[in-house]
Enzyme design. Structure first.
Site, PDB file in Angstrom:
ATOM      1  N   CYS A 105       0.833  -1.206   0.000  1.00 52.99           N
ATOM      2  CA  CYS A 105       0.000   0.000   0.000  1.00 52.99           C
ATOM      3  C   CYS A 105       0.865   1.252   0.000  1.00 52.99           C
ATOM      4  O   CYS A 105       1.563   1.500  -0.965  1.00 52.99           O
ATOM      5  CB  CYS A 105      -0.997  -0.046   1.157  1.00 52.99           C
ATOM      6  N   HIS A 138      -3.493  -5.604   1.009  1.00 50.35           N
ATOM      7  CA  HIS A 138      -2.857  -5.755   2.325  1.00 50.35           C
ATOM      8  C   HIS A 138      -2.810  -7.223   2.764  1.00 50.35           C
ATOM      9  O   HIS A 138      -3.759  -7.703   3.386  1.00 50.35           O
ATOM     10  CB  HIS A 138      -3.667  -4.990   3.376  1.00 50.35           C
ATOM     11  N   GLU A 149      -1.142  -8.391   5.211  1.00 48.41           N
ATOM     12  CA  GLU A 149      -1.090  -8.467   6.684  1.00 48.41           C
ATOM     13  C   GLU A 149      -2.475  -8.341   7.309  1.00 48.41           C
ATOM     14  O   GLU A 149      -2.664  -8.672   8.479  1.00 48.41           O
ATOM     15  CB  GLU A 149      -0.123  -7.407   7.236  1.00 48.41           C
TER      16      GLU A 149
END
Lengths: 230, 83
Positions: A85, A202, A204
């Site tokens: 990002c 993303h 994570e």
């Protein structure tokens, strides 16, 4: 071995990233950018957020900090470097990867789940998948539209350096499945070294089981290098 | 040394989508204005001292190359005037 998760003023996914990596058994720590890249860093994650308030262009201010010179050097030595990002925007602005991420086609910030298709398995990030695998990952960005000139784009295709493309749930790459107007639905690309990559989605945020999906875990396991978790 | 102002104007390359400009154009049209197209640019006015205007231009050029513009999506131009 420790993955350095670089924290700039305005980063906000650094804690999540450390937690997700730790969950996978990968040692990781947050590193304040002014403290430089630790010598024992075995990987670098440039996390999401809004470094420097996105002043001038998203990621450009962080990309001009001295620590990024060290990251570029580490990347050229083959140390795994992943930008997510805002970290992807930093990576492109720093020249770690080609192209640029700019304002979404909608001109709006978009926070939603999307599907992406694995386009190459020739990277530590995607070697745990098969080409064509479809992942569901969250995006949250206002400036995620990938742009590259014709020559750069052709070179990326020739060199098999497109990592992920936005697609529908069946893995078909369509304009409707392109959330931000990215050229050729590109969601992530590989750098000169295949151990360097950037992506707007993303991973994570899709690693801990209690967050409603773990499709990002294999991507992050790229930091595990030769460990049994890959 | 002479005092100059270097004006750096940065615009998206032709063909690169500008959603903010499109939104602005639509807002103007909603206000009843007639227009064919609208482009937005970023403009930086940089006060600096240099040996001559060429040196001032070179420095502003480098500023644009290294930070102010992104060559992937931007074109830029530099104008130098005495201050």
């Amino acid at each position: 071995m420790t993955v350095a998760v670089l924290q700039f003023g305005g980063s906000n996914c650094d804690r999540d990233s450390v937690r997700a990596l730790s969950h996978l058994g990968i040692d990781a720590e947050r590193v304040w950018y002014e403290n430089g890249l630790p010598e024992n860093a075995t990987g670098v994650l440039l996390p999401g957020g809004f470094s420097y308030g996105d002043y001038l262009r998203a990621g450009v201010m962080a990309a001009r900090t001295p620590v990024i010179d060290a990251v570029c050097e580490a990347a050229s030595e083959g140390i795994p470097v992943l930008g997510v990002c805002n970290g992807a925007q930093i990576g492109c602005e720093a020249g770690l990867t080609p192209g640029a991420f700019t304002v979404n086609r909608s001109a709006r910030f978009q926070c939603e789940r999307v599907h992406v298709r694995v386009e190459t398995t020739e990277s530590p990030w995607t070697r745990g998948y098969d080409e064509g695998d479809v992942l569901e990952l969250p995006i949250a960005h206002g400036e995620g539209r990938f742009e590259a000139d014709d020559d750069t784009h052709e070179r990326l295709i020739e060199d098999d350096r497109i990592l992920l493309r936005y697609c529908d749930a069946e893995g078909v790459v369509t304009d409707d499945a392109n959330p931000n107007g990215s050229r050729d639905n590109v969601a992530g690309v590989v750098g000169e070294k295949r151990t360097t990559a950037v992506m707007m989605p993303h991973p994570e945020r899709a690693t801990l089981p209690d967050l409603g999906g773990t499709d990002g875990a294999v991507l992050l396991r790229g930091f595990g290098a030769t460990s049994a978790t890959v | 040394m002479t005092a100059y102002t270097a004006t750096v104007t940065i615009r998206l390359k032709r063909g690169v989508l500008d959603p903010e400009a499109e939104t602005t154009q639509q807002a103007l049209e909603r206000l009843g204005f007639e227009l064919d197209d609208l482009r937005s640019t970023d403009r930086f006015e940089i006060d600096l001292d240099a040996e001559n205007s060429e040196a001032a231009r070179d420095r502003a050029d480098e500023m644009a190359e290294r930070l102010l513009a992104n060559p992937t999506i931007h074109d830029y131009e530099v104008e130098v005037s005495g201050r």
